[in-house]
Design an enzyme around this catalytic site. Structure first.
Site, PDB file in Angstrom:
ATOM      1  N   ASP A  31       0.859  -1.186   0.000  1.00 19.98           N
ATOM      2  CA  ASP A  31       0.000   0.000   0.000  1.00 19.98           C
ATOM      3  C   ASP A  31       0.897   1.238   0.000  1.00 19.98           C
ATOM      4  O   ASP A  31       1.931   1.264   0.672  1.00 19.98           O
ATOM      5  CB  ASP A  31      -0.907   0.005   1.263  1.00 19.98           C
ATOM      6  N   ASN A  35      -4.256   6.708   0.292  1.00 21.52           N
ATOM      7  CA  ASN A  35      -5.692   6.808   0.609  1.00 21.52           C
ATOM      8  C   ASN A  35      -6.038   5.839   1.737  1.00 21.52           C
ATOM      9  O   ASN A  35      -7.114   5.239   1.760  1.00 21.52           O
ATOM     10  CB  ASN A  35      -6.526   6.497  -0.649  1.00 21.52           C
ATOM     11  N   LYS A  85      -9.951   6.143  -6.780  1.00 23.32           N
ATOM     12  CA  LYS A  85     -11.321   5.643  -7.003  1.00 23.32           C
ATOM     13  C   LYS A  85     -12.421   6.683  -6.805  1.00 23.32           C
ATOM     14  O   LYS A  85     -13.596   6.340  -6.727  1.00 23.32           O
ATOM     15  CB  LYS A  85     -11.569   4.465  -6.077  1.00 23.32           C
ATOM     16  N   ASN A 100      -2.063   6.651 -12.532  1.00 27.98           N
ATOM     17  CA  ASN A 100      -2.000   5.776 -11.354  1.00 27.98           C
ATOM     18  C   ASN A 100      -2.654   4.419 -11.610  1.00 27.98           C
ATOM     19  O   ASN A 100      -2.089   3.359 -11.317  1.00 27.98           O
ATOM     20  CB  ASN A 100      -2.692   6.452 -10.160  1.00 27.98           C
ATOM     21  N   SER A 124     -15.704  -2.644 -11.337  1.00 25.90           N
ATOM     22  CA  SER A 124     -16.837  -1.911 -10.760  1.00 25.90           C
ATOM     23  C   SER A 124     -18.043  -1.959 -11.678  1.00 25.90           C
ATOM     24  O   SER A 124     -17.899  -1.989 -12.905  1.00 25.90           O
ATOM     25  CB  SER A 124     -16.424  -0.449 -10.536  1.00 25.90           C
ATOM     26  N   TYR A 149     -12.608   7.701 -14.082  1.00 27.83           N
ATOM     27  CA  TYR A 149     -12.458   6.576 -13.141  1.00 27.83           C
ATOM     28  C   TYR A 149     -13.078   5.322 -13.757  1.00 27.83           C
ATOM     29  O   TYR A 149     -12.430   4.277 -13.849  1.00 27.83           O
ATOM     30  CB  TYR A 149     -13.130   6.894 -11.796  1.00 27.83           C
ATOM     31  N   LYS A 153     -11.470   1.510 -15.319  1.00 30.29           N
ATOM     32  CA  LYS A 153     -11.916   0.138 -14.999  1.00 30.29           C
ATOM     33  C   LYS A 153     -12.216  -0.625 -16.293  1.00 30.29           C
ATOM     34  O   LYS A 153     -11.851  -1.779 -16.469  1.00 30.29           O
ATOM     35  CB  LYS A 153     -13.158   0.166 -14.100  1.00 30.29           C
ATOM     36  N   PHE A 178     -20.629  -3.723  -6.787  1.00 28.84           N
ATOM     37  CA  PHE A 178     -21.694  -2.740  -6.753  1.00 28.84           C
ATOM     38  C   PHE A 178     -21.318  -1.752  -5.647  1.00 28.84           C
ATOM     39  O   PHE A 178     -20.192  -1.225  -5.690  1.00 28.84           O
ATOM     40  CB  PHE A 178     -23.052  -3.461  -6.655  1.00 28.84           C
TER      41      PHE A 178
HETATM   42  C1  WQD Z   1     -24.905   6.287  -4.058  1.00 28.09           C
HETATM   43  C2  WQD Z   1     -26.217   7.043  -4.183  1.00 28.09           C
HETATM   44  C3  WQD Z   1     -25.969   9.294  -4.964  1.00 28.09           C
HETATM   45  C4  WQD Z   1     -23.896  10.903  -1.481  1.00 28.09           C
HETATM   46  C5  WQD Z   1     -19.553   5.134  -6.700  1.00 28.09           C
HETATM   47  C6  WQD Z   1     -18.682   4.597  -7.801  1.00 28.09           C
HETATM   48  C7  WQD Z   1     -18.539   3.111  -7.665  1.00 28.09           C
HETATM   49  C8  WQD Z   1     -18.011   2.800  -6.292  1.00 28.09           C
HETATM   50  C9  WQD Z   1     -18.996   3.321  -5.240  1.00 28.09           C
HETATM   51  C10 WQD Z   1     -15.612   2.758  -6.117  1.00 28.09           C
HETATM   52  C11 WQD Z   1     -26.268   7.893  -5.452  1.00 28.09           C
HETATM   53  C12 WQD Z   1     -26.530   9.263  -3.549  1.00 28.09           C
HETATM   54  C13 WQD Z   1     -24.522  10.043  -2.370  1.00 28.09           C
HETATM   55  C14 WQD Z   1     -24.649  11.953  -0.887  1.00 28.09           C
HETATM   56  C15 WQD Z   1     -26.605  11.214  -2.050  1.00 28.09           C
HETATM   57  N1  WQD Z   1     -16.747   3.429  -6.109  1.00 28.09           N
HETATM   58  N2  WQD Z   1     -25.847  10.196  -2.635  1.00 28.09           N
HETATM   59  N3  WQD Z   1     -25.976  12.056  -1.191  1.00 28.09           N
HETATM   60  O1  WQD Z   1     -21.976   6.902  -7.072  1.00 28.09           O
HETATM   61  O2  WQD Z   1     -23.332   4.744  -6.797  1.00 28.09           O
HETATM   62  O3  WQD Z   1     -20.856   4.627  -6.850  1.00 28.09           O
HETATM   63  O4  WQD Z   1     -19.064   4.753  -5.429  1.00 28.09           O
HETATM   64  O5  WQD Z   1     -15.423   1.581  -6.240  1.00 28.09           O
HETATM   65  O6  WQD Z   1     -17.638   2.656  -8.646  1.00 28.09           O
HETATM   66  O7  WQD Z   1     -19.302   4.871  -9.045  1.00 28.09           O
HETATM   67  O8  WQD Z   1     -21.983   5.617  -4.870  1.00 28.09           O
HETATM   68  O9  WQD Z   1     -22.313   6.262  -2.524  1.00 28.09           O
HETATM   69  O10 WQD Z   1     -21.498   8.022  -4.178  1.00 28.09           O
HETATM   70  O11 WQD Z   1     -23.855   7.230  -4.267  1.00 28.09           O
HETATM   71  O12 WQD Z   1     -27.806  11.332  -2.318  1.00 28.09           O
HETATM   72  O13 WQD Z   1     -24.132  12.784  -0.079  1.00 28.09           O
HETATM   73  O14 WQD Z   1     -26.306   7.951  -3.089  1.00 28.09           O
HETATM   74  O15 WQD Z   1     -26.628  10.291  -5.738  1.00 28.09           O
HETATM   75  O16 WQD Z   1     -27.595   7.872  -5.939  1.00 28.09           O
HETATM   76  P1  WQD Z   1     -22.131   5.551  -6.479  1.00 28.09           P
HETATM   77  P2  WQD Z   1     -22.347   6.835  -3.903  1.00 28.09           P
END
Ligand code: WQD
Length: 339
Positions: A31, A35, A85, A100, A124, A149, A153, A178
């Site tokens: 690592d 992060n 990420k 990176n 992802s 990002y 992937k 997911f």
């Molecule tokens: C989830 C839902 C937001 C924050 C991303 C990457 C994925 C993985 C996980 C790395 C969405 C909503 C979020 C907030 C909100 N990353 N939200 N208020 O975008 O589905 O996935 O992170 O591996 O590859 O794409 O995850 O948790 O950011 O959002 O309403 O303050 O929550 O709009 O609908 P996401 P998320």
């Protein structure tokens, strides 16, 4: 057998180190701490009863990877988490992400080339974009990425497929995660977002503990039952166990080449449902408001996990209540024990 875990002090990496030991493997952690915190190594020692071998190094540094491959030449597998990420940051700093995420992967593949290794790649569901059909299967069309990002992937999967097609001795599986959430049952390891959390669940728990004033729900006018976005949230321990299952699959004599698996629960939950689950599980009333949709968000995505159940012999076992309870316990732990 020794398994190299790059990004092994990160959120998913550290939980996977625990599950590897539980399954009788000997994890070697790499690592660069860009992060993650080296204190997670002490936390792992408290869970495991010993401190795993750790290399602080940047996989973009060729000399370091060459040395690592020479010193750790007897590994049987690699689980590659190390990557940048943050979706939003990748739009602002695409070159950081391409440099990176590709250079680290290519260095690993180059300096271990020729060895019969089992290689698990952290991919992802973001590669699907907004699927046309839900739940989304592994054979669904990989769409134009919504962010650099996501593009890293998609292209990394192509690189791995080309390496396989070139007659490489690697066995390779790409796991399309997911939404990983929650924390280990001991509350000694969990998600450690740097700065303002981008992801939903850490923002919820930081709001609940008072670190954030309120949560903004990014839109409630989507074409979903309650208007908020739907995702397939999966407990990080179930996700970690999927990596052990992938190593075991590749150890089987009949596994050859490359395969890809959806790692989710197969169930979608909306943002408002997650908030309700958090409140019901913890008894904490969450302060939130409805705001504007977030640029780049897909409306709804959840996984078809049939192939993972049948081929990977793996299924998620933890429900949303357990995810919320463990995330909250972890937030309370780090509030009392800052890492
Ligand atoms: C989830 C839902 C937001 C924050 C991303 C990457 C994925 C993985 C996980 C790395 C969405 C909503 C979020 C907030 C909100 N990353 N939200 N208020 O975008 O589905 O996935 O992170 O591996 O590859 O794409 O995850 O948790 O950011 O959002 O309403 O303050 O929550 O709009 O609908 P996401 P998320």
């Amino acid at each position: 057998m020794k398994i190299l875990v790059t990004g092994g002090l990160g959120f998913i990496g550290s939980h996977t180190v625990v599950e590897l030991v539980n399954a009788g493997y000997d994890p070697v952690i790499v690592d660069d701490l860009s992060n993650s915190s080296v204190k997670i190594l002490d936390q792992l020692a408290r869970i495991l009863g010993f401190k795993p071998k750790f290399y602080e190094l940047n996989l973009c540094d060729e000399a370091s990877v060459k040395l690592l491959a020479a010193e750790q030449s007897d590994i049987s597998g690699i689980i590659h988490f190390a990557a940048s990420k943050a979706v939003g940051e990748s739009v602002q700093k695409p070159l950081k992400y391409y440099y990176n995420n590709f250079y680290s992967l290519i260095n690993l593949l180059r300096f271990y080339e020729g060895k019969p290794l089992n290689f698990v790649f952290s991919s992802s569901c973001t590669v699907y974009g907004q699927p046309d059909v839900l739940p989304v299967t592994e054979s669904a069309q990989v769409k134009a990425a919504e962010s650099p990002y996501g593009n890293t992937k998609q292209i990394a999967e192509e690189i791995l497929k080309d390496v396989t097609a070139s007659g490489s001795k690697f066995n390779i599986t790409a796991l399309r995660y997911f939404n990983p959430v929650g924390a280990h049952e001991t509350s000694l390891i969990g998600e450690l977002p740097i700065g303002v959390p981008q992801n939903l669940v850490p923002f919820i728990t930081q709001t609940a503990i008072g670190k954030r004033e309120k949560l903004t729900v990014f839109g409630d006018k989507y074409n979903t039952p309650d208007g908020s976005c739907i995702r397939d949230y999966i407990h990080v321990v179930d996700l970690a166990k999927a990596h052990v299952a992938a190593i075991k699959l590749m150890e089987k004599p009949d596994f050859k080449g490359y395969d890809v698996f959806n790692i989710g629960t197969g169930t979608g939950s909306s943002v408002l449902e997650v908030i309700k689950a958090f409140e019901a599980t913890t008894g904490v009333k969450l302060n939130y408001q409805i705001g504007e949709p977030r640029e780049g968000d897909v409306e709804q995505v959840w996984g078809d996990v049939t192939k993972s159940a049948e081929r990977l012999n793996w299924k998620a076992e933890r429900d949303l209540t357990t995810m919320m309870a463990s995330a909250w316990a972890w937030e309370q732990y780090i509030a009392a024990n800052p890492l």
